[in-house]
Scaffold this active site. Structure first.
Site, PDB file in Angstrom:
ATOM      1  N   ARG A 157      -2.220  47.488  59.988  1.00  0.00           N
ATOM      2  CA  ARG A 157      -3.302  48.087  59.333  1.00  0.00           C
ATOM      3  C   ARG A 157      -4.726  47.439  59.209  1.00  0.00           C
ATOM      4  O   ARG A 157      -5.756  48.016  59.508  1.00  0.00           O
ATOM      5  CB  ARG A 157      -2.854  48.003  57.814  1.00  0.00           C
ATOM      6  CG  ARG A 157      -1.672  49.023  57.490  1.00  0.00           C
ATOM      7  CD  ARG A 157      -1.508  48.836  56.049  1.00  0.00           C
ATOM      8  NE  ARG A 157      -0.047  49.194  55.587  1.00  0.00           N
ATOM      9  CZ  ARG A 157       0.965  48.458  55.718  1.00  0.00           C
ATOM     10  NH1 ARG A 157       0.851  47.102  56.087  1.00  0.00           N
ATOM     11  NH2 ARG A 157       2.317  48.696  55.546  1.00  0.00           N
ATOM     12  N   ILE A 158      -4.721  46.028  59.128  1.00  0.00           N
ATOM     13  CA  ILE A 158      -5.940  45.561  58.993  1.00  0.00           C
ATOM     14  C   ILE A 158      -6.367  45.332  60.237  1.00  0.00           C
ATOM     15  O   ILE A 158      -7.835  45.454  60.686  1.00  0.00           O
ATOM     16  CB  ILE A 158      -5.929  43.800  58.356  1.00  0.00           C
ATOM     17  CG1 ILE A 158      -5.115  44.153  56.979  1.00  0.00           C
ATOM     18  CG2 ILE A 158      -7.068  43.170  58.626  1.00  0.00           C
ATOM     19  CD1 ILE A 158      -4.808  42.808  56.259  1.00  0.00           C
ATOM     20  N   ALA A 238      -5.861  35.784  58.723  1.00  0.00           N
ATOM     21  CA  ALA A 238      -4.448  36.089  58.428  1.00  0.00           C
ATOM     22  C   ALA A 238      -3.764  35.092  57.714  1.00  0.00           C
ATOM     23  O   ALA A 238      -3.574  35.051  56.631  1.00  0.00           O
ATOM     24  CB  ALA A 238      -3.860  36.364  59.656  1.00  0.00           C
ATOM     25  N   GLU A 268      -3.497  24.613  53.489  1.00  0.00           N
ATOM     26  CA  GLU A 268      -4.350  25.074  52.222  1.00  0.00           C
ATOM     27  C   GLU A 268      -3.972  24.196  51.033  1.00  0.00           C
ATOM     28  O   GLU A 268      -2.554  24.129  50.953  1.00  0.00           O
ATOM     29  CB  GLU A 268      -4.074  26.458  52.044  1.00  0.00           C
ATOM     30  CG  GLU A 268      -5.430  27.184  52.837  1.00  0.00           C
ATOM     31  CD  GLU A 268      -4.956  29.013  52.527  1.00  0.00           C
ATOM     32  OE1 GLU A 268      -4.880  29.245  51.525  1.00  0.00           O
ATOM     33  OE2 GLU A 268      -5.205  29.491  53.854  1.00  0.00           O
ATOM     34  N   HIS A 286     -10.023  31.655  51.076  1.00  0.00           N
ATOM     35  CA  HIS A 286      -8.903  32.641  51.190  1.00  0.00           C
ATOM     36  C   HIS A 286      -9.432  33.754  50.283  1.00  0.00           C
ATOM     37  O   HIS A 286      -8.383  33.964  49.397  1.00  0.00           O
ATOM     38  CB  HIS A 286      -7.679  31.807  50.903  1.00  0.00           C
ATOM     39  CG  HIS A 286      -6.505  32.708  51.296  1.00  0.00           C
ATOM     40  ND1 HIS A 286      -5.168  31.859  51.673  1.00  0.00           N
ATOM     41  CD2 HIS A 286      -6.065  33.882  51.677  1.00  0.00           C
ATOM     42  CE1 HIS A 286      -4.401  32.953  52.001  1.00  0.00           C
ATOM     43  NE2 HIS A 286      -5.015  34.272  52.065  1.00  0.00           N
ATOM     44  N   ILE A 287     -10.556  34.239  50.550  1.00  0.00           N
ATOM     45  CA  ILE A 287     -10.932  35.225  49.633  1.00  0.00           C
ATOM     46  C   ILE A 287     -11.101  36.730  50.265  1.00  0.00           C
ATOM     47  O   ILE A 287     -11.759  37.521  49.879  1.00  0.00           O
ATOM     48  CB  ILE A 287     -12.339  35.031  48.979  1.00  0.00           C
ATOM     49  CG1 ILE A 287     -13.372  34.633  50.325  1.00  0.00           C
ATOM     50  CG2 ILE A 287     -12.364  33.881  48.189  1.00  0.00           C
ATOM     51  CD1 ILE A 287     -14.705  34.586  49.777  1.00  0.00           C
TER      52      ILE A 287
HETATM   53  C1  GLV Z   1      -3.406  37.336  51.413  1.00  0.00           C
HETATM   54  O1  GLV Z   1      -3.714  36.471  52.153  1.00  0.00           O
HETATM   55  C2  GLV Z   1      -2.590  38.331  51.536  1.00  0.00           C
HETATM   56  O2  GLV Z   1      -1.398  38.342  52.125  1.00  0.00           O
HETATM   57  O3  GLV Z   1      -2.560  39.127  50.575  1.00  0.00           O
END
Ligand code: GLV
Length: 323
Positions: A157-158, A238, A268, A286-287
């Site tokens: 999707r992304i 990702a 992380e 990670h935002i």
């Molecule tokens: C964020 O990294 C997610 O997987 O929703």
């Protein structure tokens, strides 16, 4: 009364849905990832766990919860933090939050691409530090997205939403790789299906959109980075371990590629100190899904899955075991 443990405060949009029901909801009160010890203690006797991507949910946690546990609802689209097969063996549902964060992550990916191309981070630091002395024909020359090639690794999707913005919005040429071809996508976006190596050799921008799996761990390693053009940019929204971060730092140091933008990191929240020092590296914490819209909807979806499971239904957003 069914007991739910939420491993950290999530938006009220989701908590409120749980509180409307006859559930005992316990939210871990601290504003940091829960320690392993506290996780193992707090899940005991719960019927549902609402977990975050920072929580490792494995057999030990499932066993600590007990046999009444019905669901682990992950507040994320990625679920590499969960041992799905261990949950399945115990008959515990595992759900994620797909769809609702697609736009947010695609937009953040685009923000990073544009920031790389136009050197926004370095230009911002330069201007704020008082170095700007007047207009200069050669100050902060960047590159255009228009007419450039974008290689999408992972057409979920992304990845598809990033491609849509790139093709219609920026006039970019799209290459993509996925485990399966999508002929409709190819037609609509004039996109070309290539191997990962061909994508790396031919793209001006490479954006990573695969999930973290044993097969995608260090998918982008020293050898793969060598294939990229010296003018190319790499973007990762990702999961960190998909890129060998030390190899990326080495590739950047030797100018094998022009720049990188990372929202996720191999270890992380630790980040390679070499990358932190580089002006042509953009780092965000990670935002990518951190918009009001996405986070509220993620909270609603994660809560709804728990309600479905505890009311005896099969939750809609069950994940599949892809390992
Ligand atoms: C964020 O990294 C997610 O997987 O929703």
């Amino acid at each position: 009364m069914p007991k739910i443990f939420v491993t950290r405060k999530i938006p009220d949009a989701g908590l409120d849905l749980l509180k409307l029901k006859n559930f005992k909801v316990v939210v871990y009160p601290k504003l940091q990832p829960i320690s392993r010890r506290e996780l193992l203690k707090n899940v005991q006797g719960t019927d549902a766990i609402l977990s975050l991507l920072t929580d490792k949910i494995d057999e030990e946690v499932l066993a600590a919860a007990g046999s009444q546990l019905k669901i682990v609802s992950n507040f994320a689209v990625g679920y590499d933090n969960i041992d799905v097969s261990a949950a399945q063996k115990r008959g515990v549902f595992v759900t994620n939050t797909p769809g609702v964060l697609t736009q947010a992550v695609a937009e953040h990916t685009f923000a990073l691409m544009m920031a790389l191309a136009r050197r926004i981070g370095a230009a911002d630091r330069f201007t704020k530090s008082g170095k700007y002395r007047g207009w200069d024909p050669e100050l902060f020359i960047g590159s255009e997205l228009n007419g450039k090639t974008l290689g999408i690794v992972g057409l979920g999707r992304i990845g598809a939403e990033v491609a849509r913005r790139a093709f219609f919005g920026m006039g970019m040429k799209i290459f993509y790789y996925d485990v399966k071809r999508d002929l409709n996508f190819e037609k609509e976006y004039h996109a070309q299906f290539l191997s990962i190596d061909e994508i790396l050799k031919n793209s001006d921008f490479v954006s990573i959109h695969v999930p973290l799996l044993p097969q995608t761990h260090h998918l982008i390693n020293k050898e793969k980075l060598k294939l990229m053009k010296p003018t190319a940019f790499l973007i990762n929204t990702a999961r960190g371990p998909i890129i060998d971060e030390a190899a990326l730092a080495a590739a950047m140091r030797s100018k094998q590629i022009a720049g990188a933008a990372l929202d996720v990191f191999e270890h992380e929240p630790k980040i390679s100190s070499a990358l932190k020092k580089m002006d042509n590296v953009i780092l965000t914490p990670h935002i990518a899904s951190a918009t009001k819209e996405a986070r509220d909807n993620m909270a609603r979806l994660a809560a709804t899955s728990i309600i479905e499971a505890l009311e005896g239904k099969i939750p809609q957003y069950l994940v599949s075991n892809t390992k």
